[in-house]
Design a protein around this motif. Sequence first.
Motif, short mmCIF file in Angstrom:
data_model
loop_
_atom_site.label_atom_id
_atom_site.label_comp_id
_atom_site.label_asym_id
_atom_site.label_seq_id
_atom_site.Cartn_x
_atom_site.Cartn_y
_atom_site.Cartn_z
N THR A 187 -13.64 -5.98 -1.47
CA THR A 187 -14.09 -6.08 -0.07
C THR A 187 -13.42 -7.02 0.82
O THR A 187 -13.03 -7.87 0.50
CB THR A 187 -15.62 -6.15 -0.41
OG1 THR A 187 -15.83 -7.54 -0.59
CG2 THR A 187 -16.23 -5.36 -1.25
N LYS A 211 -15.58 -8.44 -9.28
CA LYS A 211 -15.11 -7.22 -8.46
C LYS A 211 -16.26 -6.73 -7.98
O LYS A 211 -17.01 -6.12 -8.73
CB LYS A 211 -14.06 -6.40 -9.22
CG LYS A 211 -13.63 -5.13 -8.17
CD LYS A 211 -12.58 -4.21 -9.00
CE LYS A 211 -12.09 -3.20 -8.07
NZ LYS A 211 -12.22 -2.90 -6.75
N HIS A 212 -16.55 -6.69 -6.71
CA HIS A 212 -17.51 -5.64 -6.14
C HIS A 212 -16.93 -4.48 -6.08
O HIS A 212 -15.71 -4.20 -5.74
CB HIS A 212 -17.76 -6.29 -4.57
CG HIS A 212 -18.35 -7.46 -4.63
ND1 HIS A 212 -19.35 -7.78 -3.54
CD2 HIS A 212 -18.64 -8.43 -5.46
CE1 HIS A 212 -20.09 -9.16 -3.76
NE2 HIS A 212 -19.43 -9.52 -5.01
N HIS A 213 -17.93 -3.51 -5.97
CA HIS A 213 -17.25 -2.22 -6.14
C HIS A 213 -17.21 -1.61 -4.71
O HIS A 213 -17.71 -2.20 -3.79
CB HIS A 213 -18.58 -1.18 -6.51
CG HIS A 213 -18.59 -1.35 -8.07
ND1 HIS A 213 -18.16 -0.86 -9.27
CD2 HIS A 213 -19.95 -2.08 -8.83
CE1 HIS A 213 -18.31 -1.09 -10.32
NE2 HIS A 213 -19.69 -1.89 -10.06
N GLN A 253 -14.59 -10.59 0.07
CA GLN A 253 -13.80 -11.08 -0.95
C GLN A 253 -12.60 -11.45 -0.52
O GLN A 253 -12.04 -12.50 -0.99
CB GLN A 253 -13.91 -10.25 -2.15
CG GLN A 253 -15.36 -10.11 -2.69
CD GLN A 253 -15.44 -9.32 -3.84
OE1 GLN A 253 -14.64 -8.09 -3.89
NE2 GLN A 253 -15.55 -9.60 -5.17
N SER A 301 -16.84 -0.11 -1.21
CA SER A 301 -18.16 0.19 -0.54
C SER A 301 -18.12 1.70 -0.23
O SER A 301 -19.19 2.23 0.11
CB SER A 301 -18.54 -0.51 0.69
OG SER A 301 -17.20 -0.09 1.53
#
Length: 161
Positions: free
Chosen positions: A55, A153-155, A58, A157
Amino acid sequence: ARIHSIALIHQQLYGSETLANIQLDQYGEQLCKMLGETLSTSDAICFEAQPVTATIEQAIPFGLILNELVTNALKYGRSAVGSAPIEVSVLQEGDDIVATVQDHGSGMKQLPSKGQPSTSLGLSLVQSLTRQLRGTIEFSNTTGTHVRLGFPKHHDSTSPN
């Protein structure tokens, strides 16, 4: 260099299909190339990456951390002309993004202690940004200085999950 690292993120955003995610592999490679050119050591970096997205929230702290680590390695981790290149990698390990920076110099005189604030502005910034990413950073002196940054790790969006 810190400002350029943020500007590169914006360039990537403008060229992407979505404004929410950044290809860290492409961004990291561009950042390392820019740092090498800025410090007149463009042949001094060996970059390896897998396709990894993150993202924008990040990517900015990641870019600032990578900027500090690679700059330090280029300035202090090359002990002699013709020394081995700085090795930089950006990979995904499970649900984490992992970046490493390895130089082959004499190593850091004093490694940052876990939980202890650094007296160096650059390393203090790295520690603060690592906390912002909810990540971990490890320093070791093996054959030079080796730094390993890991963060969840963010998924994306844009994904339906």
